[in-house]
Design a protein around this motif. Structure first.
Motif, PDB file in Angstrom:
ATOM      1  N   ALA A  56       0.806  -1.239   0.037  1.00 50.72           N
ATOM      2  CA  ALA A  56      -0.107  -0.100   0.045  1.00 50.72           C
ATOM      3  C   ALA A  56       0.801   1.214  -0.102  1.00 50.72           C
ATOM      4  O   ALA A  56       0.623   2.012  -0.614  1.00 50.72           O
ATOM      5  CB  ALA A  56      -1.057  -0.109   1.132  1.00 50.72           C
ATOM      6  N   ALA A  57       2.032   1.166   0.753  1.00 49.10           N
ATOM      7  CA  ALA A  57       2.962   2.386   0.836  1.00 49.10           C
ATOM      8  C   ALA A  57       3.470   2.702  -0.642  1.00 49.10           C
ATOM      9  O   ALA A  57       3.614   3.794  -0.800  1.00 49.10           O
ATOM     10  CB  ALA A  57       3.980   2.326   1.815  1.00 49.10           C
ATOM     11  N   GLY A  58       3.928   1.662  -1.201  1.00 44.80           N
ATOM     12  CA  GLY A  58       4.410   1.641  -2.378  1.00 44.80           C
ATOM     13  C   GLY A  58       3.474   2.246  -3.415  1.00 44.80           C
ATOM     14  O   GLY A  58       3.814   3.127  -4.484  1.00 44.80           O
ATOM     15  N   ALA A  59       2.219   1.793  -3.555  1.00 44.00           N
ATOM     16  CA  ALA A  59       1.220   2.303  -4.495  1.00 44.00           C
ATOM     17  C   ALA A  59       0.960   3.802  -4.136  1.00 44.00           C
ATOM     18  O   ALA A  59       0.680   4.674  -4.943  1.00 44.00           O
ATOM     19  CB  ALA A  59      -0.261   1.447  -4.236  1.00 44.00           C
ATOM     20  N   ILE A  60       0.790   4.072  -2.593  1.00 43.66           N
ATOM     21  CA  ILE A  60       0.638   5.506  -2.542  1.00 43.66           C
ATOM     22  C   ILE A  60       1.594   6.593  -2.811  1.00 43.66           C
ATOM     23  O   ILE A  60       1.554   7.560  -3.561  1.00 43.66           O
ATOM     24  CB  ILE A  60       0.410   5.654  -1.089  1.00 43.66           C
ATOM     25  N   LEU A  61       2.840   5.961  -2.810  1.00 41.45           N
ATOM     26  CA  LEU A  61       4.386   6.663  -3.225  1.00 41.45           C
ATOM     27  C   LEU A  61       4.151   7.112  -4.601  1.00 41.45           C
ATOM     28  O   LEU A  61       4.296   8.058  -5.219  1.00 41.45           O
ATOM     29  CB  LEU A  61       5.327   5.732  -2.969  1.00 41.45           C
ATOM     30  N   GLU A  62       3.486   6.069  -5.587  1.00 40.60           N
ATOM     31  CA  GLU A  62       3.577   6.227  -6.998  1.00 40.60           C
ATOM     32  C   GLU A  62       2.593   7.163  -7.318  1.00 40.60           C
ATOM     33  O   GLU A  62       2.500   7.975  -8.388  1.00 40.60           O
ATOM     34  CB  GLU A  62       3.571   5.025  -7.676  1.00 40.60           C
ATOM     35  N   PHE A  63       1.439   7.187  -6.598  1.00 37.44           N
ATOM     36  CA  PHE A  63       0.159   7.781  -7.008  1.00 37.44           C
ATOM     37  C   PHE A  63       0.215   9.307  -6.385  1.00 37.44           C
ATOM     38  O   PHE A  63       0.027  10.046  -7.095  1.00 37.44           O
ATOM     39  CB  PHE A  63      -1.136   7.255  -6.475  1.00 37.44           C
ATOM     40  N   ASP A  64       0.633   9.482  -5.272  1.00 37.86           N
ATOM     41  CA  ASP A  64       0.564  10.693  -4.537  1.00 37.86           C
ATOM     42  C   ASP A  64       1.913  11.529  -4.657  1.00 37.86           C
ATOM     43  O   ASP A  64       1.970  12.784  -4.725  1.00 37.86           O
ATOM     44  CB  ASP A  64       0.284  10.468  -3.037  1.00 37.86           C
ATOM     45  N   ASP A  65       3.000  10.791  -4.477  1.00 42.59           N
ATOM     46  CA  ASP A  65       4.443  11.368  -4.623  1.00 42.59           C
ATOM     47  C   ASP A  65       5.286  10.746  -5.620  1.00 42.59           C
ATOM     48  O   ASP A  65       6.357  10.095  -5.177  1.00 42.59           O
ATOM     49  CB  ASP A  65       4.996  11.120  -3.191  1.00 42.59           C
ATOM     50  N   PRO A  66       4.880  10.745  -6.961  1.00 42.10           N
ATOM     51  CA  PRO A  66       5.665  10.157  -7.945  1.00 42.10           C
ATOM     52  C   PRO A  66       7.029  10.730  -7.893  1.00 42.10           C
ATOM     53  O   PRO A  66       7.614   9.765  -8.631  1.00 42.10           O
ATOM     54  CB  PRO A  66       4.939  10.363  -9.212  1.00 42.10           C
ATOM     55  N   GLU A  67       7.287  11.751  -7.655  1.00 38.78           N
ATOM     56  CA  GLU A  67       8.613  12.264  -7.774  1.00 38.78           C
ATOM     57  C   GLU A  67       9.697  11.423  -6.992  1.00 38.78           C
ATOM     58  O   GLU A  67      10.725  11.348  -7.128  1.00 38.78           O
ATOM     59  CB  GLU A  67       8.825  13.816  -7.652  1.00 38.78           C
ATOM     60  N   TYR A  68       9.095  10.897  -6.012  1.00 39.82           N
ATOM     61  CA  TYR A  68       9.938  10.205  -4.729  1.00 39.82           C
ATOM     62  C   TYR A  68       9.977   8.652  -5.426  1.00 39.82           C
ATOM     63  O   TYR A  68      10.742   7.921  -4.460  1.00 39.82           O
ATOM     64  CB  TYR A  68       9.332  10.510  -3.597  1.00 39.82           C
ATOM     65  N   ALA A 377      -4.031  -1.848  -4.416  1.00 39.27           N
ATOM     66  CA  ALA A 377      -2.659  -1.448  -4.648  1.00 39.27           C
ATOM     67  C   ALA A 377      -2.245  -1.600  -5.878  1.00 39.27           C
ATOM     68  O   ALA A 377      -1.629  -0.671  -6.615  1.00 39.27           O
ATOM     69  CB  ALA A 377      -1.653  -1.973  -3.485  1.00 39.27           C
ATOM     70  N   PHE A 378      -2.647  -2.721  -6.509  1.00 35.86           N
ATOM     71  CA  PHE A 378      -2.274  -3.011  -8.017  1.00 35.86           C
ATOM     72  C   PHE A 378      -2.859  -2.103  -8.968  1.00 35.86           C
ATOM     73  O   PHE A 378      -2.546  -1.798  -9.894  1.00 35.86           O
ATOM     74  CB  PHE A 378      -2.527  -4.428  -8.239  1.00 35.86           C
ATOM     75  N   GLY A 379      -4.055  -1.915  -8.704  1.00 30.81           N
ATOM     76  CA  GLY A 379      -5.025  -1.014  -9.478  1.00 30.81           C
ATOM     77  C   GLY A 379      -4.453   0.337  -9.314  1.00 30.81           C
ATOM     78  O   GLY A 379      -4.467   0.825 -10.442  1.00 30.81           O
ATOM     79  N   LEU A 380      -4.150   0.777  -8.072  1.00 30.53           N
ATOM     80  CA  LEU A 380      -3.698   2.256  -8.349  1.00 30.53           C
ATOM     81  C   LEU A 380      -2.217   2.297  -8.845  1.00 30.53           C
ATOM     82  O   LEU A 380      -1.919   3.128  -9.433  1.00 30.53           O
ATOM     83  CB  LEU A 380      -3.422   2.668  -6.541  1.00 30.53           C
ATOM     84  N   MET A 381      -1.468   1.290  -8.696  1.00 24.40           N
ATOM     85  CA  MET A 381      -0.204   1.060  -9.484  1.00 24.40           C
ATOM     86  C   MET A 381      -0.196   1.147 -11.058  1.00 24.40           C
ATOM     87  O   MET A 381       0.461   2.009 -11.719  1.00 24.40           O
ATOM     88  CB  MET A 381       0.418  -0.151  -9.104  1.00 24.40           C
ATOM     89  N   MET A 382      -1.392   0.563 -11.309  1.00 27.90           N
ATOM     90  CA  MET A 382      -1.442   0.631 -12.778  1.00 27.90           C
ATOM     91  C   MET A 382      -1.900   2.070 -13.440  1.00 27.90           C
ATOM     92  O   MET A 382      -1.534   2.296 -14.371  1.00 27.90           O
ATOM     93  CB  MET A 382      -2.808  -0.456 -13.213  1.00 27.90           C
TER      94      MET A 382
END
Length: 392
Positions: A56-68, A377-382
């Motif tokens: 979940a943390a990885g998915a949030i990172l990619e969606f909310d804070d993609p620069e990191y 999480a996979f859906g958010l990553m996609m």
């Protein structure tokens, strides 16, 4: 002069066409944002185990804070932005860290039998060390303890691979996402080429142990016991292959973003070739409903939106980052999967149909479920990968 005008006109048409395509893609993405928001909120509302906390943390990172995220331009240094959503999840992982160093463990009876799952939150925790400097030692000490557990405490197989389980020596395809991206990320943040190589070697050892000749190509079996030299789950499980592809992608991109990229070009090439194996084999099994089956062999083949979304996210990422190896066929399949996944999101924001990751008795992956943190999480990553691919 006339030739110059014609050339300019042709170039103008090409630019207009590219703009129109981009504008159309961006509009389509905007029209799907409701799904991203609902998928995200369900994921955060769900009760999470250690691996789900990190995923979940990885998915949030990619969606909310993609620069990191490792897919950002300069992911290993602070740009001054505070990645609040990601660090909130990382904070909980540290608060529930066990004395042996595993993150997200002290939940319920605190009997998580996995050696690698806790490390799935490791990158988000280490991110805090350079984006939340008032708590620098808090974050860094927790990340160091998790790394020490992986390198010096967790059991090793006969080949030197870090066991996925703590009480026995086992390879799980899932482990490639759980532990090895964190080792690579630690190496990138601290400029430690040895850790980058260890992360690569662990991916290689896991592939050596789990690779099979399947009906649609070379794919990974799910679980192998190094203690007994027997398969626990020899099935070609969609989510297991998705975990492996997700993990190898993050290791490859992390290495690629460091100053060691050129000297480790062969490692990056191997990782992307192994990712391509998985995408080719899984996409060849795509059903008429544009979802991949839960199992290709060794288990029920019902359609699974979880593994489908994860694989689509990988396809978007590799097409963006390694276009010479991954042509538009990969993003065409990803688009089919994306539409099928989003089209099946319920009014609660849950993804369907999905494999249930936690039913009893073992094996756990033989029936459909109602809610899965990892599927959300996979859906958010996609959707994050699609957004980055089109530049929306």
């Amino acid at each position: 002069m006339r030739q110059t005008k014609l050339a300019v006109s042709a170039w103008s048409l090409l630019c207009l066409g590219a703009y129109a395509t981009h504008s159309s893609d961006a509009s389509l993405y905007q029209s799907k944002l409701w799904a991203a928001g609902n998928i995200r909120s369900v994921m955060l509302a769900s009760i999470r185990t250690s691996w789900e906390q990190g995923t979940a943390a990885g998915a949030i990172l990619e969606f909310d804070d993609p620069e990191y995220s490792v897919f950002g331009s300069f992911p290993f240094v602070s740009d001054g932005k505070f990645p609040l959503s990601t660090l909130q999840l990382a904070y909980s992982a540290v608060v529930r860290q066990s004395p042996d160093g595993r993150l997200s463990q002290e939940v319920g009876d605190a009997l998580d039998g996995a050696a690698l799952d806790g490390a799935s939150a490791g990158s988000a925790v280490l991110l805090g060390s350079f984006t939340d400097t008032s708590r620098h030692n808090f974050w860094l000490n927790a990340a160091n303890a998790q790394l020490n557990f992986l390198l010096n405490v967790a059991p090793r197989t006969s080949t030197g691979a870090i066991s996925h389980r703590i009480d026995s020596r086992q390879y799980w395809a899932d482990g490639v996402y759980m532990g090895f991206p964190f080792i690579a990320y630690f190496g990138a943040v601290t400029n430690n080429a040895t850790l980058l190589q260890i992360a690569y070697d662990q991916c290689r050892l896991y592939r050596d142990a789990l690779i099979l000749d399947g009906p649609t190509g070379k794919l990974w079996g799910h679980i192998y016991s190094d203690d007994n030299k027997t398969w626990i789950d020899e099935g070609i499980w969609g989510t297991g292959n998705a975990w492996a592809a997700l993990g190898m992608l993050r290791v490859a991109v992390t290495i690629h973003k460091t100053e060691h990229s050129s000297e480790m070009a062969s490692q990056i090439a191997n990782l992307t070739s192994w990712i391509k194996e998985i995408l080719d084999g899984e996409f060849a099994s795509l059903r008429s409903d544009n979802l991949v089956p839960n199992y290709i062999t060794g288990g029920p083949s019902f359609p699974d939106a979880a593994s489908s979304a994860a694989l689509a996210s990988v396809a978007y990422r590799v097409a963006h980052l390694f276009p010479r190896k991954f042509d538009t066929n990969y993003t065409h399949v990803a688009a089919k999967i994306r539409d099928a996944v989003v089209g099946n999101v319920t009014n609660l924001g849950t993804m369907q149909p999905i494999v249930d990751p936690l039913p009893d008795p073992f094996p756990y992956w033989n029936q459909t479920g109602l809610l899965s943190t990892e599927s959300q999480a996979f859906g958010l990553m996609m959707l994050s990968a699609w957004r980055d691919w089109i530049g929306a």
